[in-house]
Design an enzyme around this catalytic site. Structure first.
Site, PDB file in Angstrom:
ATOM      1  N   GLY A   3       4.403  10.107  14.109  1.00 32.50           N
ATOM      2  CA  GLY A   3       3.971   9.114  13.841  1.00 32.50           C
ATOM      3  C   GLY A   3       3.753   7.967  13.098  1.00 32.50           C
ATOM      4  N   LYS A  19       0.282  12.214   7.466  1.00 30.23           N
ATOM      5  CA  LYS A  19       1.156  13.084   7.944  1.00 30.23           C
ATOM      6  C   LYS A  19       0.940  14.115   6.921  1.00 30.23           C
ATOM      7  CE  LYS A  19       4.874  10.518   9.643  1.00 30.23           C
ATOM      8  NZ  LYS A  19       3.592   9.491   9.346  1.00 30.23           N
ATOM      9  N   GLU A  43      -3.929 -26.074  12.224  1.00 33.94           N
ATOM     10  CA  GLU A  43      -4.866 -24.744  11.913  1.00 33.94           C
ATOM     11  C   GLU A  43      -5.823 -24.456  13.531  1.00 33.94           C
ATOM     12  OE1 GLU A  43      -3.639 -21.802  11.387  1.00 33.94           O
ATOM     13  OE2 GLU A  43      -2.409 -22.487   9.897  1.00 33.94           O
ATOM     14  N   HIS A  89      -4.207 -23.827  16.765  1.00 36.89           N
ATOM     15  CA  HIS A  89      -4.627 -22.740  16.594  1.00 36.89           C
ATOM     16  C   HIS A  89      -6.496 -22.231  17.637  1.00 36.89           C
ATOM     17  CE1 HIS A  89      -1.019 -20.987  16.108  1.00 36.89           C
ATOM     18  NE2 HIS A  89      -0.944 -21.892  14.344  1.00 36.89           N
ATOM     19  N   ASP A 102       5.292 -19.646  14.329  1.00 39.75           N
ATOM     20  CA  ASP A 102       4.063 -18.553  15.317  1.00 39.75           C
ATOM     21  C   ASP A 102       5.419 -18.974  16.985  1.00 39.75           C
ATOM     22  OD1 ASP A 102       2.463 -19.176  13.804  1.00 39.75           O
ATOM     23  OD2 ASP A 102       2.076 -21.495  14.372  1.00 39.75           O
TER      24      ASP A 102
HETATM   25  P1  ADP Z   1       2.097   9.646   5.930  1.00 39.22           P
HETATM   26  O1  ADP Z   1       2.418  10.483   6.085  1.00 39.22           O
HETATM   27  O2  ADP Z   1       1.485   9.671   7.464  1.00 39.22           O
HETATM   28  O3  ADP Z   1       2.597   8.664   5.914  1.00 39.22           O
HETATM   29  P2  ADP Z   1       0.160  10.300   4.211  1.00 39.22           P
HETATM   30  O4  ADP Z   1       0.072  11.000   4.592  1.00 39.22           O
HETATM   31  O5  ADP Z   1       1.065   9.500   3.133  1.00 39.22           O
HETATM   32  O6  ADP Z   1       0.515   9.875   5.418  1.00 39.22           O
HETATM   33  O7  ADP Z   1      -0.906   8.908   3.498  1.00 39.22           O
HETATM   34  C1  ADP Z   1      -1.225   7.723   2.642  1.00 39.22           C
HETATM   35  C2  ADP Z   1      -2.698   8.496   2.463  1.00 39.22           C
HETATM   36  O8  ADP Z   1      -3.552   7.588   2.918  1.00 39.22           O
HETATM   37  C3  ADP Z   1      -2.740   9.376   1.577  1.00 39.22           C
HETATM   38  O9  ADP Z   1      -2.849  10.228   0.451  1.00 39.22           O
HETATM   39  C4  ADP Z   1      -4.450   8.768   1.893  1.00 39.22           C
HETATM   40  O10 ADP Z   1      -5.329   8.889   0.610  1.00 39.22           O
HETATM   41  C5  ADP Z   1      -4.706   8.549   3.044  1.00 39.22           C
HETATM   42  N1  ADP Z   1      -5.020   8.926   4.369  1.00 39.22           N
HETATM   43  C6  ADP Z   1      -4.101   8.545   5.360  1.00 39.22           C
HETATM   44  N2  ADP Z   1      -4.423   8.823   6.889  1.00 39.22           N
HETATM   45  C7  ADP Z   1      -5.599   9.413   6.717  1.00 39.22           C
HETATM   46  C8  ADP Z   1      -6.116   9.744   7.669  1.00 39.22           C
HETATM   47  N3  ADP Z   1      -6.371  10.627   8.429  1.00 39.22           N
HETATM   48  N4  ADP Z   1      -7.670  10.096   6.988  1.00 39.22           N
HETATM   49  C9  ADP Z   1      -7.724   9.859   4.867  1.00 39.22           C
HETATM   50  N5  ADP Z   1      -7.367   9.620   4.344  1.00 39.22           N
HETATM   51  C10 ADP Z   1      -6.144   9.567   5.129  1.00 39.22           C
HETATM   52 ZN    ZN Z   2       0.609 -21.074  13.108  1.00 41.77          ZN
END
Ligand code: ADP
Ligand code: ZN
Length: 628
Positions: A213, A219, A435, A438, A512
């Site tokens: 993802g 993750k 603007e 647009h 743009d």
């Molecule tokens: P990735 O590993 O996918 O890049 P992270 O797990 O490091 O993302 O996410 C960074 C921060 O964003 C987390 O510490 C959390 O605070 C927030 N976050 C990201 N996704 C979620 C989620 N699904 N629910 C709650 N907090 C999230």
């Molecule tokens: Zn523009």
């Protein structure tokens, strides 16, 4: 920290050298001028002998092993006052002593100043000692640095680069909005907690799970939550840590990591950015990268080397599974893939709820409204958004976060920091026309997203901005919508042309044009939305690795390439004409809106539509309301 040490030393060494010479200088002069406080006037040896003979000398003090004498003599010119004079004596003047004794002159011999000699010796030694110590220290420091010259000497010992958290403290409750992924991974918790349940019936517990993802979707958080729920230690390392200058370092780190993990089983190993090591081998320009291949091979060996039921589960994260070496995805390795997508509306509400737990929100705030304003935001974006809003609230000395702060924070997260408004000038007028161009097209073209607001307050790179209420989520997009987007993106340039003439158009439309050209190209090459027919001329994914484009040249002929260009041109030209027409036909409304915008700096979408409606028919736009 490491660097500052080096710099400190680099500066202190020259300072020491300079200081040393100064010190030597002053030291030398003190020994040389010893007694100078008592006698500043000198006298020749011959004169001294004359003085003795004429009985004017009252006492003699010998210094410097008898080489210097301080002589007290009567000054006949000055009322017979006593005078102190300094005399440099010849080295061999034995007759002097007897002469003095004969004349009954008080003679005192002062021993040489030994301490001076010691200081001199020390002074001469101290500098080399400092220098050597400094160099030694410098060398040791630099050898501790990454990739420094000393690296080669001790890389084999591989200082651990992975992190271990005995307890992550993260639970599934902290992860929101990615329910499918969570459900799939809940099973992994059971593998870690009660492996017997699976092994008893002969099931092979998977060793590796791949989370796929975009960045910020949670993750890492998810992996931590698995470890937290199962109550096992969490080992983490980033794929980029493996990629080192020296061949073999990455592999030895992998070995260390798994060794430590086995000692702490059951546990969870998390490898972030696994694509840094796990890319297809032997691909790209210049063949493979030895170091990466070795690291990857080591990783594969380690993963094969332990049984599924030893209680180690490896979770790896990447944002593209398609670039990974197929060997990684084979059974017994990362054979499970879990997609972690940016959350939908429902998901965003849940994520916002999680992060709102520790924030003070005013009662007027509706989480749902925030979630609606933020399609495409990842979990990390949403968490960042609430944090920005909290910071703004504190800065404004408010009790709780209000919708005002939320809106400002959304703008900031999307478009960057707010700048200072432009002063009234021709430039500001031009931007206002751009603007409004647009915005009026966004309002009058039926398939365009509705205008949310137009503003002349600069933000990030942009000097003015038109915000559209984005249509919800990754639904299918029609050809009419794509054309509307292109027309809308051309609105700024079209307004400049209509109002100021072709010679006055500005560079402001660069972004743009880039965007709309991209859309038009994709319509032709990917979506089959042109006269070229319904065929896909470019594969969905971008380049798998650097240089792929160079080697497998396009799947079409030069002739087709020329036709693609021509089609892209045709689409854009068509939209350009339409945009200019709309501006021309509504010039009165445009002029009035520009005046208002310059005066107010921001016009909300609703007000904008009402003003346009006074001049022409505004098409109704269905507000897409997703089901909750
Ligand atoms: P990735 O590993 O996918 O890049 P992270 O797990 O490091 O993302 O996410 C960074 C921060 O964003 C987390 O510490 C959390 O605070 C927030 N976050 C990201 N996704 C979620 C989620 N699904 N629910 C709650 N907090 C999230
Ligand atoms: Zn523009």
């Amino acid at each position: 920290m490491k660097f500052s040490w080096r710099i400190l030393l680099l500066w202190t060494l020259p300072a020491l050298v300079i200081g040393f010479f100064f010190w030597q200088g002053t030291f030398a002069s003190t020994t040389g001028n010893m007694g100078s406080n008592t006698a500043s006037t000198r006298m020749t040896y011959g004169r001294f002998l004359d003085y003795i003979d004429s009985g004017r000398v009252t006492s003699v003090d010998l210094y410097d092993s008898g080489r210097t004498a301080i002589v007290e003599a009567v000054d006949v010119d000055l009322d017979n006052r006593l005078q102190r004079l300094r005399v440099d004596l010849p080295i061999s003047a034995p007759e002097l002593i007897s002469k003095l004794r004969d004349s009954n002159i008080a003679l005192t011999s002062h021993p040489a100043r030994n301490d001076g000699a010691i200081w001199g010796l020390l002074g001469n030694l101290i500098f080399p000692i400092l220098l050597i110590a400094g160099l030694f220290f410098l060398f040791r420091r630099s050898s501790n640095m990454n990739g420094g010259p000393g690296q080669a000497m001790n890389f084999g010992k591989s200082r651990a680069r992975f992190m271990m958290e005995a307890k992550t403290g993260v639970l599934f409750d902290d992860v929101a909005g990615i329910e499918e992924a969570k459900e799939e991974l809940e099973e992994v918790v059971t593998f870690l907690k009660q492996p017997e349940r699976f092994t008893a019936v002969g099931a092979r517990i998977p060793k590796g799970v791949l989370l796929v993802g975009p960045p910020g979707t949670g993750k890492t958080l998810l992996a931590k939550a698995i470890a937290g729920e199962a109550g096992v230690p969490f080992f983490s390392i980033s794929g980029s840590e493996f990629v080192e200058m020296f061949v073999g370092v990455g592999a030895s780190r992998v070995r260390d990591l798994f060794k430590k993990a086995k000692e702490n089983a059951p546990c969870l190993i998390f490898i972030d950015e696994i694509d840094a090591v796990g890319r297809q081998r032997g691909a790209g320009i210049g063949g493979g990268n030895d170091e990466r291949e070795q690291t990857l091979n080591q990783l594969l060996t380690e993963m094969d080397g332990f049984e599924g039921n030893t209680g180690i589960i490896v979770i790896a994260a990447t944002n593209r599974a398609d670039v990974l070496d197929t060997a990684l995805l084979r059974p017994g390795r990362f054979d499970r893939q879990v997609m972690v997508d940016p959350p939908d509306l429902k998901g965003r509400i849940k994520v916002l709820e999680v992060h709102a737990r520790d924030k003070k929100l005013a009662s007027e705030i509706s989480i749902e409204v925030i979630a609606r304003r933020t399609p495409g935001f990842t979990g990390a974006d949403l968490s960042n958004l609430l944090n920005e809003a909290a910071i703004l609230t504190a800065r404004r000395r408010k009790e709780a976060i209000t919708m005002l702060e939320i809106n400002d924070a959304v703008d900031r997260v999307v478009a960057g920091m707010e700048g200072t408004p432009l002063v009234d000038s021709k430039n500001k007028r031009l931007i206002a026309y751009h603007e409004v161009g647009h915005a009026i097209i966004g309002t009058l073209v039926k398939d365009h997203d509705p205008v949310q607001k137009v503003t002349l307050i600069p933000r990030g790179q942009a000097q003015g901005l038109t915000w559209f209420t984005p249509s919800e989520e990754q639904g299918l997009i029609t050809r009419a919508q794509l054309l509307a987007r292109i027309t809308g993106a051309l609105g700024g340039r079209a307004a400049e042309e209509e109002v100021f003439g072709d010679a006055e158009v500005t560079t402001g439309a660069g972004g743009d044009l880039q965007q709309l050209t991209g859309i038009a190209r994709q319509m032709v090459t990917r979506y089959g939305m042109s006269d070229l027919g319904s065929l896909s001329l470019e594969s969905q994914e971008g380049e798998v690795f650097l240089g792929a484009g160079l080697m497998s040249r396009a799947e079409y002929s030069e002739e087709v390439a020329a036709r693609i260009d021509q089609q892209v041109r045709q689409i854009i030209e068509h939209c350009h004409q339409e945009a200019r027409e709309i501006i021309r036909d509504n010039r009165d409304a445009v002029d009035r809106l520009v005046d208002l915008l310059i005066e107010k700096e921001t016009i909300e979408g609703e007000e904008f539509r009402q003003i346009v409606a006074e001049y022409t028919d505004v098409p109704e736009k269905p507000q897409y309301v997703p089901q909750l």
